[in-house]
Design an enzyme around this catalytic site. Structure first.
Site, PDB file in Angstrom:
ATOM      1  N   GLY A   1       7.823  78.098  -1.504  1.00 57.56           N
ATOM      2  CA  GLY A   1       8.042  76.573  -1.657  1.00 57.56           C
ATOM      3  C   GLY A   1       6.821  75.860  -1.967  1.00 57.56           C
ATOM      4  O   GLY A   1       5.743  76.236  -1.329  1.00 57.56           O
ATOM      5  N   SER A   2       6.923  74.772  -2.628  1.00 59.53           N
ATOM      6  CA  SER A   2       5.681  73.744  -2.738  1.00 59.53           C
ATOM      7  C   SER A   2       6.095  72.352  -2.890  1.00 59.53           C
ATOM      8  O   SER A   2       7.392  72.361  -3.324  1.00 59.53           O
ATOM      9  CB  SER A   2       4.728  74.311  -3.958  1.00 59.53           C
ATOM     10  OG  SER A   2       5.586  74.110  -5.000  1.00 59.53           O
ATOM     11  N   GLY A   3       5.611  71.559  -2.593  1.00 59.67           N
ATOM     12  CA  GLY A   3       5.624  70.042  -2.794  1.00 59.67           C
ATOM     13  C   GLY A   3       4.407  69.339  -2.714  1.00 59.67           C
ATOM     14  O   GLY A   3       3.407  69.723  -2.725  1.00 59.67           O
ATOM     15  N   ALA A   4       4.747  67.994  -2.540  1.00 63.45           N
ATOM     16  CA  ALA A   4       3.742  67.058  -2.596  1.00 63.45           C
ATOM     17  C   ALA A   4       2.741  67.181  -1.236  1.00 63.45           C
ATOM     18  O   ALA A   4       1.338  67.105  -1.262  1.00 63.45           O
ATOM     19  CB  ALA A   4       4.118  65.647  -2.828  1.00 63.45           C
ATOM     20  N   GLN A   5       3.253  67.492  -0.253  1.00 68.75           N
ATOM     21  CA  GLN A   5       2.760  67.591   1.067  1.00 68.75           C
ATOM     22  C   GLN A   5       1.934  69.229   1.368  1.00 68.75           C
ATOM     23  O   GLN A   5       1.297  69.184   2.085  1.00 68.75           O
ATOM     24  CB  GLN A   5       3.485  67.050   2.246  1.00 68.75           C
ATOM     25  CG  GLN A   5       3.704  65.832   2.081  1.00 68.75           C
ATOM     26  CD  GLN A   5       4.648  65.279   3.098  1.00 68.75           C
ATOM     27  OE1 GLN A   5       4.135  65.788   4.319  1.00 68.75           O
ATOM     28  NE2 GLN A   5       5.761  64.783   3.069  1.00 68.75           N
ATOM     29  N   GLY A   6       2.343  69.908   0.595  1.00 74.48           N
ATOM     30  CA  GLY A   6       1.908  71.328   0.952  1.00 74.48           C
ATOM     31  C   GLY A   6       2.560  72.516   0.299  1.00 74.48           C
ATOM     32  O   GLY A   6       3.571  72.510  -0.462  1.00 74.48           O
TER      33      GLY A   6
ATOM     34  N   VAL B   1       3.971  76.403   1.054  1.00 77.37           N
ATOM     35  CA  VAL B   1       4.573  77.415   2.044  1.00 77.37           C
ATOM     36  C   VAL B   1       4.828  78.757   1.383  1.00 77.37           C
ATOM     37  O   VAL B   1       5.230  79.017   0.346  1.00 77.37           O
ATOM     38  CB  VAL B   1       5.817  76.716   2.311  1.00 77.37           C
ATOM     39  CG1 VAL B   1       6.418  77.521   3.737  1.00 77.37           C
ATOM     40  CG2 VAL B   1       5.949  75.145   2.796  1.00 77.37           C
TER      41      VAL B   1
ATOM     42  N   LYS C   1       2.682  76.914   6.141  1.00 82.02           N
ATOM     43  CA  LYS C   1       2.350  75.898   5.189  1.00 82.02           C
ATOM     44  C   LYS C   1       0.843  75.366   5.287  1.00 82.02           C
ATOM     45  O   LYS C   1       0.301  75.140   6.251  1.00 82.02           O
ATOM     46  CB  LYS C   1       3.282  74.803   5.761  1.00 82.02           C
ATOM     47  CG  LYS C   1       3.054  73.297   4.949  1.00 82.02           C
ATOM     48  CD  LYS C   1       4.053  72.370   5.495  1.00 82.02           C
ATOM     49  CE  LYS C   1       4.062  71.138   4.547  1.00 82.02           C
ATOM     50  NZ  LYS C   1       4.957  69.810   5.138  1.00 82.02           N
TER      51      LYS C   1
ATOM     52  N   ASP D   1      13.569  60.523   6.395  1.00 83.22           N
ATOM     53  CA  ASP D   1      13.601  61.164   5.052  1.00 83.22           C
ATOM     54  C   ASP D   1      14.607  62.579   5.267  1.00 83.22           C
ATOM     55  O   ASP D   1      14.390  63.620   4.835  1.00 83.22           O
ATOM     56  CB  ASP D   1      12.176  61.793   4.831  1.00 83.22           C
ATOM     57  CG  ASP D   1      12.055  62.378   3.479  1.00 83.22           C
ATOM     58  OD1 ASP D   1      12.684  61.615   2.591  1.00 83.22           O
ATOM     59  OD2 ASP D   1      11.253  63.288   3.149  1.00 83.22           O
TER      60      ASP D   1
END
Length: 427
Positions: free
Chosen positions: A33-38, A40, A55, A151
């Site tokens: 997984g990936s996103g704006a904060q990190g 994984v 992460k 959130d």
């Protein structure tokens, strides 16, 4: 620890488009997984002899906002210890000095799927009720320390095949130390409470609205309020629930009230029409869970006026939820938040960097000395008024399987890959 010895403890490996430099105890890294904060990845921890999620925070010192968010996430994860909140297993950095410090790695429990995937399945009442109970237990635990998540959404809630549920990602959480009214914050639009949309400030039951939206999505199989932008989100809410009363309007500031009052008025729909019996599974003979109870809970959580909305405590006592009630889970000792002004603090990037570095070193020191908190134990056989909880071996409604990668949800609603492994708590 001298430089050469520290360097020998780490190795680097490419994970997707990123390079992870991790302790040698972690092997077989694979992106999940990936996103704006990190970013994984999953890994095998040879010390704990179990699979974990690692992460890597994305550019935590890019600016003050990123640095503050990284500090908040780390501090809150270190403080919280509850079976329905993702457990922090380790924190480390490959850099040995503050001057070199640039990477932060968080090691967490690895789960089987996130709620986005579960929503696509059919759930019987036992599983729906039990998942919601755990969601509320985790939320209550945060609230007991004055932490409002803000959130909550399907991608921030993860489950295991035995129906264990955990809340994760605290980078957007904030403490409620300065009073009741708080500033709006951008969260995933679909689960955003009316008081946030309208800039009214909010209290702890802002999270209850989000849980209500998630429950509605689990029942309907689709997002309840799919607004295309900030204004459309409000329109979607009132189209279905109706235009709120004048009493509510008077709580708005003048400019917002003028806009809201000039919108077309909607009578809304009854909850019987929004959530007809056909959307629900058959009533449960095992523990008397019924569609009417689930609908009643939805009607109490999805209330536009926060002052009239059910609280987490009240939701836990609702007939659709309290069949699972266990004081040890509901009344767990609150986490000790040492930094009471966590969200009010303002620092330069370099100051945040130093604070985070100290937190990482503190964790490493406690690990070295064996002074580290125990992790939340598996849920095991929770009971429902004396009866076992739904498990992977339950025969209720002929459980079938769903294929998913073991995963930790990212801080966005994307980047989760599917493939093998049954999620047998759902049918």
């Amino acid at each position: 620890m001298n430089k050469n010895k520290r360097e020998k403890e780490f190795y680097s490996v490419d994970v997707g488009d990123s390079t992870f430099t991790v302790l040698k105890r972690y092997q077989n890294l694979r992106p999940i997984g990936s996103g704006a904060q990190g970013i994984v990845c999953s890994a095998y921890d040879h010390n704990l002899e179990r699979n974990v999620a690692i992460k890597k925070l994305s550019r935590p010192f890019q600016n003050q906002t990123h640095a503050k968010r990284a500090y908040r996430e780390l501090v809150l994860m270190k403080c919280v210890n509850h079976k329905n909140i993702i457990g922090l297993l380790n924190v480390f950095t490959p850099q040995k000095t503050l001057e070199e410090f640039q990477d932060v790695y968080l090691v967490m429990e690895l789960m089987d799927a996130n709620l986005c995937q579960v929503i696509q399945m059919e759930l019987d009442h036992e599983r729906l009720s039990y998942l919601l109970y755990q969601m509320l237990c985790g939320t209550k635990h945060l609230h007991s320390a004055g932490i409002i998540h803000r959130d909550l959404k399907p991608s921030n809630i993860v489950v295991k095949s035995d129906c264990t549920l955990k809340i994760l990602d605290f980078g957007l959480a904030r403490t409620a130390a300065t009073g009741l009214l708080m500033t709006p914050y951008v969260v995933t639009r679909y689960y955003r409470a009316p008081e946030v949309i309208l800039g009214m400030g909010y209290q702890a039951n802002v999270d209850v609205w989000s849980v209500g939206c998630i429950m509605a999505e689990m029942v309907r199989g689709s997002v309840l309020f799919p607004g295309s932008d900030h204004i459309d989100q409000w329109n979607k809410v009132i189209e279905q629930l109706g235009t709120p009363s004048q009493e509510f309007m008077m709580k708005l500031n003048q400019s917002v009230r003028t806009y809201v009052e000039n919108r077309p008025r909607y009578t809304g729909y009854s909850f019987e029409k929004l959530f007809p019996d056909v959307l629900f599974p058959a009533d449960s003979e095992h523990n008397k869970l019924k569609a009417s109870q689930a609908r009643d809970l939805l009607s109490k959580m999805l209330v536009i006026d926060a002052s009239k909305r059910i609280s987490v405590d009240e939701a836990l006592q609702h007939p659709y939820i309290n069949v699972w009630y266990d004081p040890a889970e509901v009344e767990a000792p609150p986490p000790l938040i040492i930094d009471k002004q966590l969200d009010e603090r303002e620092h330069t990037v370099e100051e945040w960097k130093e604070l985070i570095f100290k937190e990482v070193l503190d964790w490493e020191e406690r690990m070295k000395n064996g002074v580290i908190r125990g992790q939340p134990s598996p849920i095991g056989a929770a009971v429902i008024n004396g009866s076992p909880q739904p498990s992977s071996s339950s025969s209720i409604n002929d459980v079938s399987s769903m294929s998913t990668e073991p995963t930790v949800a990212s801080d966005t609603d994307s980047s989760l890959e599917a493939s093998a492994g049954p999620l047998s708590c759902c049918r």
